[in-house]
Structures are given as C-alpha cells and as structure tokens.
Design a protein around this motif. Sequence first.
Motif, mmCIF file in Angstrom:
data_model
loop_
_atom_site.group_PDB
_atom_site.id
_atom_site.type_symbol
_atom_site.label_atom_id
_atom_site.label_comp_id
_atom_site.label_asym_id
_atom_site.label_seq_id
_atom_site.Cartn_x
_atom_site.Cartn_y
_atom_site.Cartn_z
ATOM 1 N N LEU A 85 0.828 -1.198 0.000
ATOM 2 C CA LEU A 85 0.000 0.000 0.000
ATOM 3 C C LEU A 85 0.866 1.254 0.000
ATOM 4 O O LEU A 85 0.627 2.188 -0.779
ATOM 5 N N CYS A 86 1.878 1.281 0.856
ATOM 6 C CA CYS A 86 2.750 2.460 0.939
ATOM 7 C C CYS A 86 3.554 2.654 -0.337
ATOM 8 O O CYS A 86 3.789 3.793 -0.763
ATOM 9 N N THR A 87 3.968 1.555 -0.971
ATOM 10 C CA THR A 87 4.706 1.664 -2.228
ATOM 11 C C THR A 87 3.825 2.270 -3.314
ATOM 12 O O THR A 87 4.254 3.158 -4.065
ATOM 13 N N SER A 88 2.585 1.804 -3.408
ATOM 14 C CA SER A 88 1.678 2.367 -4.412
ATOM 15 C C SER A 88 1.369 3.824 -4.109
ATOM 16 O O SER A 88 1.262 4.653 -5.021
ATOM 17 N N LEU A 89 1.233 4.167 -2.825
ATOM 18 C CA LEU A 89 0.975 5.553 -2.459
ATOM 19 C C LEU A 89 2.193 6.435 -2.720
ATOM 20 O O LEU A 89 2.055 7.625 -3.011
ATOM 21 N N SER A 90 3.397 5.849 -2.623
ATOM 22 C CA SER A 90 4.602 6.611 -2.933
ATOM 23 C C SER A 90 4.546 7.153 -4.350
ATOM 24 O O SER A 90 4.956 8.288 -4.620
ATOM 25 N N ALA A 91 4.064 6.319 -5.276
ATOM 26 C CA ALA A 91 3.959 6.755 -6.669
ATOM 27 C C ALA A 91 2.731 7.630 -6.889
ATOM 28 O O ALA A 91 2.774 8.604 -7.638
ATOM 29 N N ARG A 92 1.625 7.287 -6.246
ATOM 30 C CA ARG A 92 0.382 8.040 -6.424
ATOM 31 C C ARG A 92 0.485 9.445 -5.863
ATOM 32 O O ARG A 92 0.089 10.427 -6.482
ATOM 33 N N VAL A 93 0.961 9.513 -4.614
ATOM 34 C CA VAL A 93 0.977 10.793 -3.902
ATOM 35 C C VAL A 93 2.163 11.608 -4.388
ATOM 36 O O VAL A 93 3.308 11.258 -4.139
ATOM 37 N N GLY A 94 1.884 12.671 -5.097
ATOM 38 C CA GLY A 94 2.945 13.508 -5.637
ATOM 39 C C GLY A 94 2.525 14.955 -5.653
ATOM 40 O O GLY A 94 1.579 15.364 -4.972
ATOM 41 N N THR A 95 3.212 15.736 -6.443
ATOM 42 C CA THR A 95 2.900 17.158 -6.492
ATOM 43 C C THR A 95 1.516 17.411 -7.067
ATOM 44 O O THR A 95 0.963 18.498 -6.902
ATOM 45 N N GLY A 96 0.936 16.413 -7.736
ATOM 46 C CA GLY A 96 -0.433 16.559 -8.213
ATOM 47 C C GLY A 96 -1.422 16.760 -7.079
ATOM 48 O O GLY A 96 -2.437 17.433 -7.247
ATOM 49 N N GLY A 291 -6.737 2.518 -12.908
ATOM 50 C CA GLY A 291 -6.933 2.160 -14.304
ATOM 51 C C GLY A 291 -5.711 2.321 -15.163
ATOM 52 O O GLY A 291 -5.657 1.787 -16.273
ATOM 53 N N SER A 292 -4.690 3.016 -14.668
ATOM 54 C CA SER A 292 -3.498 3.245 -15.501
ATOM 55 C C SER A 292 -2.616 2.008 -15.604
ATOM 56 O O SER A 292 -1.772 1.907 -16.492
ATOM 57 N N GLY A 293 -2.777 1.069 -14.675
ATOM 58 C CA GLY A 293 -1.959 -0.149 -14.712
ATOM 59 C C GLY A 293 -0.681 -0.053 -13.913
ATOM 60 O O GLY A 293 0.138 -0.978 -13.946
ATOM 61 N N SER A 294 -0.491 1.022 -13.167
ATOM 62 C CA SER A 294 0.737 1.165 -12.372
ATOM 63 C C SER A 294 0.642 0.417 -11.044
ATOM 64 O O SER A 294 1.551 -0.330 -10.665
ATOM 65 N N VAL A 295 -0.467 0.595 -10.348
ATOM 66 C CA VAL A 295 -0.619 0.044 -8.999
ATOM 67 C C VAL A 295 -0.567 -1.485 -8.941
ATOM 68 O O VAL A 295 -0.062 -2.042 -7.957
ATOM 69 N N PRO A 296 -1.053 -2.227 -9.958
ATOM 70 C CA PRO A 296 -0.964 -3.693 -9.871
ATOM 71 C C PRO A 296 0.449 -4.227 -9.669
ATOM 72 O O PRO A 296 0.619 -5.333 -9.149
ATOM 73 N N HIS A 297 1.466 -3.440 -10.036
ATOM 74 C CA HIS A 297 2.843 -3.888 -9.803
ATOM 75 C C HIS A 297 3.137 -3.976 -8.313
ATOM 76 O O HIS A 297 3.778 -4.928 -7.846
ATOM 77 N N ALA A 298 2.687 -2.989 -7.545
ATOM 78 C CA ALA A 298 2.875 -3.022 -6.097
ATOM 79 C C ALA A 298 2.024 -4.125 -5.481
ATOM 80 O O ALA A 298 2.474 -4.856 -4.589
ATOM 81 N N ALA A 299 0.779 -4.253 -5.966
ATOM 82 C CA ALA A 299 -0.117 -5.285 -5.441
ATOM 83 C C ALA A 299 0.456 -6.679 -5.649
ATOM 84 O O ALA A 299 0.352 -7.541 -4.774
ATOM 85 N N ALA A 300 1.071 -6.906 -6.807
ATOM 86 C CA ALA A 300 1.593 -8.238 -7.130
ATOM 87 C C ALA A 300 2.778 -8.624 -6.258
ATOM 88 O O ALA A 300 3.028 -9.813 -6.034
ATOM 89 N N GLY A 301 3.511 -7.630 -5.762
ATOM 90 C CA GLY A 301 4.699 -7.933 -4.970
ATOM 91 C C GLY A 301 4.409 -8.355 -3.546
ATOM 92 O O GLY A 301 5.324 -8.716 -2.812
ATOM 93 N N ALA A 302 3.144 -8.332 -3.148
ATOM 94 C CA ALA A 302 2.785 -8.595 -1.752
ATOM 95 C C ALA A 302 2.471 -10.058 -1.480
ATOM 96 O O ALA A 302 2.026 -10.795 -2.363
ATOM 97 N N SER A 311 -7.640 -9.862 -1.326
ATOM 98 C CA SER A 311 -7.119 -9.076 -0.205
ATOM 99 C C SER A 311 -6.408 -7.827 -0.708
ATOM 100 O O SER A 311 -6.578 -6.729 -0.155
ATOM 101 N N GLN A 312 -5.609 -7.990 -1.765
ATOM 102 C CA GLN A 312 -4.889 -6.838 -2.314
ATOM 103 C C GLN A 312 -5.825 -5.878 -3.045
ATOM 104 O O GLN A 312 -5.524 -4.691 -3.175
ATOM 105 N N GLY A 313 -6.951 -6.385 -3.509
ATOM 106 C CA GLY A 313 -7.955 -5.498 -4.092
ATOM 107 C C GLY A 313 -8.449 -4.499 -3.070
ATOM 108 O O GLY A 313 -8.551 -3.294 -3.341
ATOM 109 N N TYR A 314 -8.747 -4.999 -1.862
ATOM 110 C CA TYR A 314 -9.197 -4.109 -0.786
ATOM 111 C C TYR A 314 -8.099 -3.119 -0.383
ATOM 112 O O TYR A 314 -8.351 -1.934 -0.155
ATOM 113 N N VAL A 315 -6.870 -3.622 -0.276
ATOM 114 C CA VAL A 315 -5.752 -2.776 0.158
ATOM 115 C C VAL A 315 -5.540 -1.613 -0.807
ATOM 116 O O VAL A 315 -5.402 -0.456 -0.402
ATOM 117 N N GLN A 316 -5.509 -1.916 -2.099
ATOM 118 C CA GLN A 316 -5.246 -0.859 -3.080
ATOM 119 C C GLN A 316 -6.477 0.023 -3.315
ATOM 120 O O GLN A 316 -6.337 1.174 -3.733
#
Length: 486
Positions: A85-96, A291-302, A311-316
């Motif tokens: 979750l934190c890894t995906s948020l690292s990429a999601r949470v930005g200057t946007g 929908g961009s396809g970025s977050v499934p990479h973090a989900a798959a590593g868990a 379980s990872q569906g709920y987390v992400q």
Amino acid sequence: MIDTIVAAVNNVLWGEGLAVNADLPVLGPVDIATGPLLIYMLVFCGIWFTVKLGGVQFKHFFYMFSVMKGSTRSTKEGISSFQALCTSLSARVGTGNLAGVAVAISLGGAGAIFWMWMIALIGMATGFAESVLGQLYKVRDDNGEFRGGPAYYIKQGLGKTWLAVAFSLCLFLGYGFVFSAVQANTITDALENAYAIPTLYSGVAIIGLAALIVVGGLRGIARFAELAVPFMGVGYILVALVVTAINITEVPAMLGHIISAAFGLEEAGAGVLGAAIKNGIQRGLYSNEAGSGSVPHAAAGAAPNPNHPVSQGYVQMLGVFFDTIILCTCTAFIILLAGSENAAEGMGGIGLTQDALRIHIGASGTDFISAAICLFAFTSVVANYAYGESNLHMFRLDNKVGRLAYTAGYLGMILWGSMAALPTVWAMADMALGLMSVINIIAIIWMTPTIVSISKDYFAKRQRGERPEYKQGDCAIQGSTEDDIW
C-alpha cells in the motif's frame, strides 16, 4: 515530425493543452470536442466495475479498513500488504496532490472538488479490479520474489504476449525513465527557486539518495515507503486539520459552496457546471491512477493476508480513497478556507497552494509546501523504479546484468532531468502513460469474468465464516497462473 505525432496522440487520449501526468500541474483547459478519449474510458471502467462487483467499495467500505489488520506480515517471497500500500501511495501521492487540486479549482471552481470525490469513489472499483488481477497472475523472479502487473495478466490470462510487451515498453518509457526525470526536475526547480541551490548539486543528491534505496530492490523501496508515506501523509493531514480548526466557523459555508457550485446552483451556474465536472473528474483520475496499470505492480509484490488475491484489491482500493478523498481534500480545504478561489485564475497550481497556506500560517507556509513538494516528488521517483523493475522478468532481464543496466539508465535520467528543460519529454511521457492506460483498461474489462469469479469466491468464503484463502482451482479464471504460486 515526432513532436507532431506525439501531440496528435495526446490530443486524442487526453484532450487539448493538458499535462496529464498525475504528479504534474495541468497547463491549460481541455477541449472536449477533440477528446479526451481516455477520460471517457476511465469513467466507463469505474462505473462498469462498480456495477459488476455490486458496489464493493460501498458495501465493504468499513471491511476495507479491517483488511489492514495484520498487514505488516511479509514473507521471503513477498512484501507485506502495508508495504505494498505504501509503495503504491509513494507513486500516487505527488505534487499533483498539491498543484493538481489547485488547478482543478482555478479552472472549475469549488464545485470541481465534489466531482473529484465522485470519480474517486467509482475509481476505487477500478483499483480493486486491476489489483486483484495483479496479485492473481503474479510470478516469481530469479530471486524467488513475487513480481507482476498488467503485462503478466495480459500474457497469462489473455494469452496476448504482443500486447503484454507493448504495455511493458510503454511502462519502461514512462515510469521506468521519464517520470523520474520529471519528478527530479520538480524537486531541483523548487530548491533553486526557494533556496538558490544549483540544480546540479540537488540532482546529484537525489541520485545518491535514490541509489541507496533502490539498490535494495522492491524490498528496499517498500521499507522506505512504509516509513516515508505515513510521515508525509500524517504531516500534511495535521496541517490541514489545524487550518480547518482555525477556520471552523467557515467550514459549513465552504461545504455548501462546494455542493451548490458542483450542480450549478449559483450565479452563472450553467457555464461553471461543465467546467466543474470536467476538471474535477480529470484531477481525480490523474491523481489516484486507478486504471493506468501502475498500482498492480505493487499489489503483485505482496504476500497478502489472508492469502487471497482479493485481499490486495481491498488494500489498493484503500489507496485510491486515501490519495484523493483524504489528501486532495486537504489541499482543497487549505485553498478554499483561505478565500483563494477567486484569486486562482492566472496563478499556477503550486503557487496557489503556497499562497493559501501562507495566508493561514504565515511565511512558514511557503517553506512547508516547498518541503512537501520535494518529499512527495522524491517518493514518486523511488516508487517509479519498482514499477519498471517489475517488468524486467517479462524480457528475462531480472538478473544482475539486466538490473544493473536498468538502474544505470534510471539514475542517468534523474541527473539529466534535474537540469533539463522537459516540455517535449513530458509530452512523450504523457503519451506512454495514456497508451498503457488504454491497454490496461481494455485488458481488465476483457478479464471481467475472472475478476467477478474470484471476488465471489472471496465473498462467499467470508460469508460462510471461513478465512478466505485461495487455492488454484477454487474458481474459474481465464488462462492460467504460474505453477506453485497458488
């Protein structure tokens, strides 16, 4: 010639005059007549999975939080759910989250915030769907650790290797190299403008820090993320809560303004309504990346807990909620409670946020936002590496030589990006992100039967009072998973 082609593709995908990377400010309005195709696709995808999954983000809203209990457990094969979750948020949470919301308000008014909330709520279903697939079709790399993402579920689930390769190439260009250069540019510009630090010096510092983290691979990045993300997220939320408390008497009027502006109930409402809907939807979609396809990479590593792809569906899904509903709302409150909405026109996104916080807490507000920009952007730089690395296995490059070459290219792009002027590169990165999003949306809609089937398996086991563990063959899926994963 290349610039013309890139501009034409971006115009179709994203609309005219738009910088679309989730962590970049928007440069201008969108002409709906010339696009944006991808916005329509993302909205349709969110509604599609909300319906197909029975409104899972609403029906299981509180359960989504309970899944995080025991989420700190990792194994030798996978990182913990909390780290994912934190890894995906690292990429999601930005200057946007800082600049993008300001731009939505400047172009669409306060009503854009309401539509940003709405698109995040349906986007949670998209994030759920793609993360379930990422986890289900994960593989082991040469170190025996879990890797995965859209390329893997496209190849194994749909049997379309050429489409999987196309996705991976777009991801390498975008997340693997260019986005990190752009984020580095954001940091060095902020430091140069605020403190007159030469871009070369700050660029070298970024490379040094990033190298220390990414040398540990996904696990090193995950360890960094689980420390940095809570720190920066909680810090920003606390500042927003302080601002809200100081202006508590104005909050009811602000919320009423958001709702009335969202539905065009105020003066000049008809013209403002379209801008509010358009800009709110755009910023919500770009911020949470569903929908961009970025977050499934973090989900798959868990290594999920319980050991089931859902379980990872709920987390992400929680990640989408936190990114847009929580953090973007913090920025919106800071701006609107400062009375800066009417001053938004003509002011750049991050400048508006800085000015609003300066009104609330004085000159230190500008310093706080500058520090937040650097930290938010740096976490994205690090997480982007993980997404690219996850696709090395697709090309049989998940070995020492492959990782060394990828890491060298990644660090080189950071140094170059820290000093370069990037308009053309931004456009190429936006095209790469747009194309990978199109591929991913087509793939996950195509794989709806699998998503629904495995979700029902989880729901049924939970309803029977069982611990929802998944074993290969428990339900019908498209294609096949790698041996000995499940």
